[in-house]
Design an enzyme around this catalytic site. Structure first.
Site, short mmCIF file in Angstrom:
data_model
loop_
_atom_site.label_atom_id
_atom_site.label_comp_id
_atom_site.label_asym_id
_atom_site.label_seq_id
_atom_site.Cartn_x
_atom_site.Cartn_y
_atom_site.Cartn_z
N ARG A 121 15.08 20.45 64.27
CA ARG A 121 14.11 21.50 64.67
C ARG A 121 14.74 22.89 64.45
O ARG A 121 14.06 23.82 64.06
CB ARG A 121 13.70 21.32 66.13
CG ARG A 121 12.94 20.03 66.44
CD ARG A 121 11.49 20.07 66.07
NE ARG A 121 10.71 21.00 66.84
CZ ARG A 121 9.38 21.08 66.78
NH1 ARG A 121 8.69 20.26 65.98
NH2 ARG A 121 8.72 21.95 67.50
N HIS A 156 8.12 18.90 58.71
CA HIS A 156 7.84 18.42 60.06
C HIS A 156 9.11 17.80 60.61
O HIS A 156 9.84 17.14 59.88
CB HIS A 156 6.73 17.35 60.04
CG HIS A 156 6.63 16.60 61.35
ND1 HIS A 156 5.89 17.07 62.40
CD2 HIS A 156 7.23 15.45 61.77
CE1 HIS A 156 6.02 16.23 63.43
NE2 HIS A 156 6.82 15.23 63.07
N LYS A 195 6.56 18.17 53.65
CA LYS A 195 5.11 18.10 53.51
C LYS A 195 4.69 18.37 52.06
O LYS A 195 5.51 18.82 51.24
CB LYS A 195 4.47 19.12 54.46
CG LYS A 195 4.79 18.88 55.95
CD LYS A 195 4.06 19.93 56.79
CE LYS A 195 4.52 19.92 58.24
NZ LYS A 195 3.80 20.96 59.03
N TYR A 229 -0.78 13.15 63.80
CA TYR A 229 -1.09 14.42 64.46
C TYR A 229 -2.08 14.26 65.62
O TYR A 229 -2.76 15.22 65.98
CB TYR A 229 -1.61 15.43 63.44
CG TYR A 229 -0.52 16.10 62.62
CD1 TYR A 229 0.56 16.74 63.24
CD2 TYR A 229 -0.58 16.11 61.23
CE1 TYR A 229 1.55 17.36 62.49
CE2 TYR A 229 0.40 16.74 60.47
CZ TYR A 229 1.46 17.37 61.11
OH TYR A 229 2.44 18.00 60.37
N PHE A 251 -7.71 23.69 64.21
CA PHE A 251 -7.12 23.55 62.88
C PHE A 251 -6.89 22.10 62.45
O PHE A 251 -6.33 21.83 61.39
CB PHE A 251 -5.80 24.34 62.79
CG PHE A 251 -4.76 23.94 63.81
CD1 PHE A 251 -3.92 22.85 63.60
CD2 PHE A 251 -4.62 24.66 64.99
CE1 PHE A 251 -2.96 22.48 64.54
CE2 PHE A 251 -3.65 24.30 65.94
CZ PHE A 251 -2.83 23.21 65.71
N ASN A 268 3.95 25.06 56.17
CA ASN A 268 5.30 25.41 56.66
C ASN A 268 6.37 24.39 56.28
O ASN A 268 7.38 24.24 56.93
CB ASN A 268 5.27 25.71 58.16
CG ASN A 268 4.83 24.51 58.99
OD1 ASN A 268 4.62 23.41 58.44
ND2 ASN A 268 4.70 24.70 60.28
N ARG A 272 11.85 27.04 57.19
CA ARG A 272 10.57 27.76 57.17
C ARG A 272 10.78 29.26 56.97
O ARG A 272 9.98 29.92 56.31
CB ARG A 272 9.82 27.49 58.48
CG ARG A 272 9.27 26.06 58.56
CD ARG A 272 8.97 25.65 59.98
NE ARG A 272 8.21 24.40 60.07
CZ ARG A 272 7.97 23.79 61.23
NH1 ARG A 272 8.43 24.29 62.37
NH2 ARG A 272 7.26 22.67 61.24
N GLU A 274 6.62 8.29 65.85
CA GLU A 274 6.42 8.72 64.46
C GLU A 274 7.18 7.83 63.47
O GLU A 274 6.68 7.55 62.38
CB GLU A 274 6.85 10.18 64.32
CG GLU A 274 5.94 11.13 65.11
CD GLU A 274 6.46 12.56 65.19
OE1 GLU A 274 7.55 12.85 64.65
OE2 GLU A 274 5.76 13.40 65.80
N THR A 279 7.61 27.26 64.17
CA THR A 279 6.41 26.72 63.51
C THR A 279 5.77 27.73 62.58
O THR A 279 5.36 27.39 61.46
CB THR A 279 5.39 26.28 64.59
OG1 THR A 279 6.02 25.33 65.45
CG2 THR A 279 4.16 25.65 63.96
P1 DAT Z 1 5.57 21.89 64.70
O1 DAT Z 1 5.24 21.42 63.31
O2 DAT Z 1 6.54 23.03 64.66
O3 DAT Z 1 5.98 20.78 65.63
P2 DAT Z 1 3.00 21.87 66.08
O4 DAT Z 1 3.30 20.47 66.48
O5 DAT Z 1 2.59 22.83 67.15
O6 DAT Z 1 4.23 22.54 65.30
O7 DAT Z 1 1.84 21.87 65.00
C1 DAT Z 1 1.81 20.90 63.97
C2 DAT Z 1 1.43 21.57 62.67
O8 DAT Z 1 0.08 22.07 62.77
C3 DAT Z 1 2.27 22.81 62.34
O9 DAT Z 1 3.47 22.48 61.66
C4 DAT Z 1 1.34 23.59 61.48
C5 DAT Z 1 -0.03 23.29 62.05
N1 DAT Z 1 -0.45 24.34 63.00
C6 DAT Z 1 0.04 24.56 64.24
N2 DAT Z 1 -0.56 25.59 64.84
C7 DAT Z 1 -1.47 26.05 63.93
C8 DAT Z 1 -2.42 27.11 63.93
N3 DAT Z 1 -2.56 27.92 64.98
N4 DAT Z 1 -3.18 27.29 62.82
C9 DAT Z 1 -3.05 26.47 61.74
N5 DAT Z 1 -2.17 25.45 61.68
C10 DAT Z 1 -1.39 25.25 62.75
MG MG Z 2 4.93 19.21 66.43
#
Ligand code: DAT
Ligand code: MG
Length: 136
Positions: free
Chosen positions: A86, A116, A10, A50, A58, A113, A103, A127, A92
């Site tokens: 992963r 992805h 990212k 997303y 968020f 973080n 991370r 994706e 995350t």
């Molecule tokens: P991952 O990237 O581990 O698959 P995710 O799909 O739940 O996690 O979320 C996508 C991204 O969104 C994550 O990398 C960071 C952001 N994110 C997730 N939960 C969040 C939160 N509670 N506050 C802010 N950003 C968040």
């Molecule tokens: Mg995800």
């Protein structure tokens, strides 16, 4: 069985200069690179990527962040590639990610973080089409 996963370094990872480090960990694990490109995402592309988070509080910040600078998109391939990456990425929330994970080693906040990785074969297929339509 060999599978493919979509990985992003990212904009925070590019800014921090850890692209080489992340790619090195992917290669060390034994995954094969099948596509790699520096991209600047259009808002619509970020929103599509997303889409599952569109209703989250968020979401706006997430789209701003991911479109805020160049990112590196790549496709990696190998047995269990999705789970394997992963695992390399870690939890995350970087403060819950174990040291030794990407991370866990390079990030402090959930909103920044570093990487992805697709979370299922269905997500990976969806994706990969978004970032590398020619591979679809
Ligand atoms: P991952 O990237 O581990 O698959 P995710 O799909 O739940 O996690 O979320 C996508 C991204 O969104 C994550 O990398 C960071 C952001 N994110 C997730 N939960 C969040 C939160 N509670 N506050 C802010 N950003 C968040
Ligand atoms: Mg995800």
């Amino acid at each position: 069985m060999s599978e493919r996963t979509l990985i992003l370094v990212k904009p925070d990872g590019v800014r921090r200069g850890v692209v080489g480090e992340v790619i090195s960990r992917i290669e060390r694990k034994g995954l094969k690179l099948v596509a790699l490109e520096l991209q600047n995402l259009a808002r619509e592309t970020a929103e599509a990527h997303y889409a599952e988070h569109a209703d989250k509080p968020f979401f706006g910040e997430l789209v701003e962040f991911i479109t805020g600078g160049p990112l590196v998109a790549l496709v990696a391939e190998g047995p269990n590639a999705i789970k394997a990456f992963r695992q390399l990425a870690g939890a995350t929330n970087p403060v819950e990610a174990v040291p030794g994970s990407i991370r866990g080693d390079f990030a402090l906040e959930i909103g920044e973080n570093i990487v992805h990785g697709s979370d299922s074969p269905e997500s990976a297929e969806r994706e990969i089409k978004i970032f590398f339509p020619e591979l679809g």
